[in-house]
Design an enzyme around this catalytic site. Structure first.
Site, PDB file in Angstrom:
ATOM      1  N   ASP A  30       0.857  -1.181   0.046  1.00 14.03           N
ATOM      2  CA  ASP A  30       0.098  -0.128  -0.067  1.00 14.03           C
ATOM      3  C   ASP A  30       0.952   1.288  -0.023  1.00 14.03           C
ATOM      4  O   ASP A  30       2.019   1.135   0.378  1.00 14.03           O
ATOM      5  CB  ASP A  30      -0.706   0.083   1.275  1.00 14.03           C
ATOM      6  CG  ASP A  30      -1.847   1.199   1.510  1.00 14.03           C
ATOM      7  OD1 ASP A  30      -2.168   1.487   0.259  1.00 14.03           O
ATOM      8  OD2 ASP A  30      -1.734   1.716   2.506  1.00 14.03           O
ATOM      9  N   LYS A  31       0.360   2.396  -0.151  1.00 13.50           N
ATOM     10  CA  LYS A  31       1.224   3.763  -0.236  1.00 13.50           C
ATOM     11  C   LYS A  31       0.943   4.563   1.186  1.00 13.50           C
ATOM     12  O   LYS A  31       1.924   4.579   1.776  1.00 13.50           O
ATOM     13  CB  LYS A  31       0.933   4.526  -1.512  1.00 13.50           C
ATOM     14  CG  LYS A  31       1.702   5.649  -1.498  1.00 13.50           C
ATOM     15  CD  LYS A  31       1.307   6.733  -2.802  1.00 13.50           C
ATOM     16  CE  LYS A  31       0.180   7.506  -2.264  1.00 13.50           C
ATOM     17  NZ  LYS A  31       0.385   8.548  -1.177  1.00 13.50           N
ATOM     18  N   THR A  32      -0.167   5.064   1.212  1.00 14.33           N
ATOM     19  CA  THR A  32      -0.501   5.808   2.482  1.00 14.33           C
ATOM     20  C   THR A  32      -0.369   4.969   3.557  1.00 14.33           C
ATOM     21  O   THR A  32      -1.058   4.125   4.151  1.00 14.33           O
ATOM     22  CB  THR A  32      -1.888   6.405   2.341  1.00 14.33           C
ATOM     23  OG1 THR A  32      -2.022   6.839   0.864  1.00 14.33           O
ATOM     24  CG2 THR A  32      -2.198   7.460   3.370  1.00 14.33           C
ATOM     25  N   GLU A 134      -9.439  13.627   7.015  1.00 17.75           N
ATOM     26  CA  GLU A 134     -10.574  14.171   7.627  1.00 17.75           C
ATOM     27  C   GLU A 134      -9.916  15.241   8.509  1.00 17.75           C
ATOM     28  O   GLU A 134     -10.334  16.326   8.770  1.00 17.75           O
ATOM     29  CB  GLU A 134     -11.534  13.399   8.043  1.00 17.75           C
ATOM     30  CG  GLU A 134     -12.573  12.830   6.921  1.00 17.75           C
ATOM     31  CD  GLU A 134     -13.762  12.485   7.466  1.00 17.75           C
ATOM     32  OE1 GLU A 134     -13.978  11.970   8.674  1.00 17.75           O
ATOM     33  OE2 GLU A 134     -14.878  12.683   6.843  1.00 17.75           O
ATOM     34  N   PHE A 175     -19.175   7.604   2.975  1.00 20.78           N
ATOM     35  CA  PHE A 175     -17.979   7.390   2.017  1.00 20.78           C
ATOM     36  C   PHE A 175     -17.654   5.779   1.917  1.00 20.78           C
ATOM     37  O   PHE A 175     -17.811   5.167   3.083  1.00 20.78           O
ATOM     38  CB  PHE A 175     -16.642   8.022   2.686  1.00 20.78           C
ATOM     39  CG  PHE A 175     -15.485   7.706   1.963  1.00 20.78           C
ATOM     40  CD1 PHE A 175     -15.194   8.342   0.768  1.00 20.78           C
ATOM     41  CD2 PHE A 175     -14.823   6.569   2.333  1.00 20.78           C
ATOM     42  CE1 PHE A 175     -14.081   8.061   0.236  1.00 20.78           C
ATOM     43  CE2 PHE A 175     -13.512   6.145   1.543  1.00 20.78           C
ATOM     44  CZ  PHE A 175     -13.279   7.028   0.357  1.00 20.78           C
ATOM     45  N   GLY A 312      -5.011   3.739  -3.573  1.00 18.09           N
ATOM     46  CA  GLY A 312      -6.034   4.297  -3.978  1.00 18.09           C
ATOM     47  C   GLY A 312      -6.029   5.756  -4.524  1.00 18.09           C
ATOM     48  O   GLY A 312      -7.057   6.574  -4.970  1.00 18.09           O
TER      49      GLY A 312
END
EC number: 7.6.2.1
Length: 624
Positions: A30-32, A134, A175, A312
């Site tokens: 994954d990246k984040t 957020e 979401f 994503g």
């Protein structure tokens, strides 16, 4: 592998996969939060076609570089400001204090459209958010004077430049990873309005038809932000009619109470109201790379491990991060981008890239062999510890492939294209192209697509795979891979709880594989060879003795010796080898990543090695 900042140590949550850590061929990351810190800071924004966030030199009108010594804006006029918040462009603050209508609308969306919960601690307002994005956006609005104060089941209260505003909360459109957006419907002073934020491609499809000029200008800013590696979100609003809303609300309740296909029905209802929106602006959030990520990726690549990043984020952001962490380099022969929307487009793009790879191979004097095609092209071993070793040591570590001048290929594929690429009739073509690339980046992918990519490699390549992630959206990928590694970061413990090993930082993966994984594989293979040898040597003695005792079941050894053979006589070598044996130290394991490659080919334990152990035992039994 202890992360001192949070005092988090690596944990082995399983005891049966240690040797497989020494045989990894593919890493899916994954990246984040995995490659990056997942600590979000509001960096830039675009409001009504105007870009904010860059520091402009008034004399030359050029963008100045922001350093640690650059003075940040003073927000102390706002009693709810956060001292750690830093922003440098005074024009945005001037627009807020000058009551610019568009800027005020922008920050109202940030202060209202979210699922953050506020709480008072020691007289100070604090926020609890589901995601760092957020939290960063609500925090930015707060510092600019749009303070989210409180939430109840039916209302949201904010404070705008010291004035209290209460909004009636009518509906929250949640979401999820498929919708890639969230909305709230609020009423104030008799006016109904929908506030929406989400991914740029999703929001752009749902804007008014007459907003092409705003879309084009904002797209320039989006590309600029993404090119700087920033995470972007679009903000939009729509004024609603009371009659239309009451009719929609009635159908929404019916869909929410449906016993079958509830999610599909809700999505269809959401689509009805989330359209014909007006674009307000774009946010750009910075998420810095973790320490040591480029060095780790470079050394893992030199160990013959292929790294696929599944994220994503949008394409430009993913490419920028790819360059930052050395997955993509300027030396690469070509970077293929697959972004077709239809099956035929994707097939044509992949076919074209396959021909490009083949022609590049022929240009080097013939078609590449299967091994050359699948192995990453290494120019030399990159060790980032030059000061510890002499130049002669470094020269000895140079790869035998140094003469190969090509920089290899990379492929970047979008989520909507990946849908077609994973089709049973096209997956072989996608696999053929991607397996000849040094790096693969899949962007705008859903959690399910992450798992499907891992399954594709497992099924067709017969290779040992490892997936690493930090959030709930990575759980399916972690469970699909042979080995799952969870990072205990900012997004809770779901990934860690689903994983086989947990670490606190991506850089520890290098030590986990190149040192502990390699040692475990080496020790396990040596132990197995010894195990078969000692048992063949011991057991066959009775077989040979049977010829002398007329097969009367008389034992050649004293019964006590038979009892303690495994317990005492041969247990110490097993324990010593299995726990302490090192062919090279951890320092050299990290310095020379090529030492990891025997695990890929099962060189240390295979049918041939088993036969050698059996013959060794046979010979020993004959001597005994």
């Amino acid at each position: 592998m202890n992360y001192e900042k949070t005092n988090t140590s690596a944990k082995a949550r399983t005891t049966t996969l240690n040797e497989e850590l020494g045989q990894i061929e593919y890493i899916f990351s994954d990246k984040t939060g995995t490659l990056t810190q997942n600590i979000m800071t509001f960096n830039k924004c675009s409001i009504s076609c105007k870009c904010y966030g860059d520091l402009i030199d008034e004399a030359t009108n050029e963008v100045m570089e922001i350093t640690e010594n650059t003075p940040a804006l003073d927000f102390s006029w706002n009693e709810n400001y956060e001292p750690e918040f830093r922003f440098y462009d005074s024009s945005l603050l001037d627009a807020v204090r000058g009551n610019n209508r568009d800027v005020h609308s922008f920050f109202r969306v940030l202060a209202l459209c979210h699922t953050v919960m506020p709480e008072e601690r020691n007289g100070k307002l604090e926020y609890q958010a589901q995601s760092p994005d957020e939290a960063a956006l609500v925090s930015a609005a707060r510092n600019f004077g749009f303070v989210f104060k409180e939430r109840s089941p039916n209302s949201i209260t904010i404070e705008v430049m010291g004035k209290r505003e209460v909004y009636e909360l009518l509906c929250i459109l949640d979401f999820n990873n498929v919708r890639k957006r969230m909305s709230v419907i609020l009423r104030r002073n008799g006016k109904l309005r929908l506030y929406c934020k989400g991914a740029d491609n999703v929001i752009y499809e749902r804007l008014k038809a007459d907003s092409s000029e705003v879309k084009a200008k904002t797209q320039e800013h989006l590309n600029k932000f993404a090119g700087e590696g920033l995470r972007t979100l679009c903000l939009a609003v729509r004024d609603l009619d009371e009659v239309f809303f009451s009719d929609w609300k009635h159908r929404h309740q019916e869909a929410a109470l449906a016993m079958d296909s509830r999610d599909d029905k809700l999505d269809a209802i959401y689509e009805e109201i989330e359209r014909d929106m007006t674009l307000i602006g774009v946010t750009a959030i910075e998420d810095k790379l973790q320490d040591g990520v480029p060095q780790t990726i470079a050394n893992l690549a030199l160990a013959g491990i292929k790294i696929w990043v599944l994220t994503g984020d949008k394409q430009e952001t993913a490419i920028n991060i790819g360059y930052s962490c050395q997955l993509l380099t300027d030396e690469m022969a070509d970077i293929f981008i697959v972004d077709g929307h239809t099956y035929d487009d994707v097939e044509a793009q992949l076919g074209k890239f396959r021909e490009a790879v083949r022609s590049a191979g022929l240009g080097h004097g013939g078609a590449p062999t299967a091994a050359a095609a699948s192995a990453p092209t290494s120019v030399s071993i990159v060790t980032f510890r030059w000061d510890q070793h002499s130049e002669s040591e470094y020269q000895r570590g140079l790869s035998v492939e140094e003469s190969d001048t090509t920089g290899g290929f990379a492929i970047v594929i979008n989520g909507h294209s990946l849908v077609h690429a994973l089709h049973p009739q096209m997956e072989k073509l996608f696999l053929e192209v991607s397996s000849q690339c040094k790096s693969v980046i899949c962007c705008r992918v859903t959690p399910l697509q992450k798992a499907m990519v891992v399954e594709l490699i497992k099924k067709n390549k017969k290779a040992v795979t490892l997936a690493i992630g930090d959030g709930a959206n990575d759980v399916s990928m972690i469970k699909a891979a042979h080995i799952g590694v969870g990072i205990s970061g900012q997004e809770g413990m779901q990934a860690v709880l689903a994983s086989d090993y947990s670490i606190a930082q991506f850089r520890f993966l290098e030590r986990l594989l190149l040192v502990h994984g390699r040692w475990s594989y080496y020790r396990m293979c040596k132990f197995l060879r010894y195990f078969f040898y000692k048992n063949f040597a011991f057991t066959l003695c009775h077989f040979w003795f049977a010829f002398f005792c007329g097969f009367s079941a008389q034992t050649v050894f004293d019964p006590m010796f038979i009892s303690v053979y495994n317990l005492f006589y041969t247990s110490l070598p097993v324990l010593a080898l299995g726990i302490f044996d090192q062919d090279v130290s951890d320092r050299y394991s990290l310095c020379y990543p090529k030492l990891y490659t025997p695990g890929h080919c099962n060189l240390l334990f295979n049918k041939r090695e088993f036969l050698r152990s059996a013959l060794h035992g046979f010979f020993t039994s004959c001597v005994l």
